[in-house]
Design an enzyme around this catalytic site. Structure first.
Site, PDB file in Angstrom:
ATOM      1  N   GLY A 117      -6.664  47.623  34.235  1.00 21.04           N
ATOM      2  CA  GLY A 117      -5.549  48.368  34.833  1.00 21.04           C
ATOM      3  C   GLY A 117      -4.982  49.401  33.881  1.00 21.04           C
ATOM      4  O   GLY A 117      -4.691  50.537  34.270  1.00 21.04           O
ATOM      5  N   CYS A 118      -4.830  49.015  32.629  1.00 22.17           N
ATOM      6  CA  CYS A 118      -4.253  49.932  31.635  1.00 22.17           C
ATOM      7  C   CYS A 118      -5.202  51.091  31.351  1.00 22.17           C
ATOM      8  O   CYS A 118      -4.765  52.217  31.114  1.00 22.17           O
ATOM      9  CB  CYS A 118      -3.908  49.172  30.359  1.00 22.17           C
ATOM     10  N   THR A 119      -6.503  50.815  31.407  1.00 16.58           N
ATOM     11  CA  THR A 119      -7.502  51.874  31.225  1.00 16.58           C
ATOM     12  C   THR A 119      -7.417  52.868  32.382  1.00 16.58           C
ATOM     13  O   THR A 119      -7.397  54.082  32.171  1.00 16.58           O
ATOM     14  CB  THR A 119      -8.917  51.268  31.128  1.00 16.58           C
TER      15      THR A 119
END
Length: 155
Positions: free
Chosen positions: A46-48
């Site tokens: 998700g952060c990527t």
């Protein structure tokens, strides 16, 4: 649980190390608008996705006068790996003691897979040229969030 910011609040100032260990300060950005986004962990799906979305839209945001700073509790070395692996162009800063995350209301209780846990609350705060909070968005989704910000800002 830290207090959430609301429009009109003064954005808490911070100076944190970036992926290369350089000190990045919000005060140095006065006169420009800054999108400060808080994410749980580098090198996670998700952060990527979120960091890549910001990178993909950085020219548009920068052209409209916005700088983008991503804040996580990761160490600078992990941020450097994240940046290099994903070819990120946004500024990533490390907040391992979570003081800035707490000052922005981006650390506290949240629901994760139905359980209440304490951790980073995915959040985005838009700071105006004078250092005031223009928008404060909490519990945002990693996917589609950047497009929503761009739309909300009328870019």
């Amino acid at each position: 649980m830290s207090e959430r910011l609301t429009p009109g609040d003064t954005a808490p100032d911070f100076t944190l190390p970036d992926a290369d260990g350089n000190q990045i300060s919000l005060a140095d950005r006065r006169g420009r608008k800054v999108i400060v986004y808080f994410y749980p962990a580098a090198l996670t799906p998700g952060c990527t996705k979120q960091a890549c979305d910001f990178t993909d839209n950085l020219d548009l945001l920068a052209g409209a006068g916005y700088d983008v700073i991503g804040v996580s509790p990761d160490q600078p070395e992990k941020l450097a790996k994240f940046r290099d692996k994903e070819s990120l162009k946004v500024t990533l800063v490390a907040d391992p003691d979570k003081k800035v995350l707490e000052a922005y209301g981006a650390f506290g209780e949240k629901k994760l897979y139905g359980k209440t846990v304490t951790g980073v609350i995915r959040s985005t705060v838009v700071v105006d040229e004078q250092g005031k909070v223009e928008r404060a968005l909490y519990n945002v989704k990693a996917t589609g969030h950047v497009a929503k910000i761009i739309k909300d800002l009328g870019l």
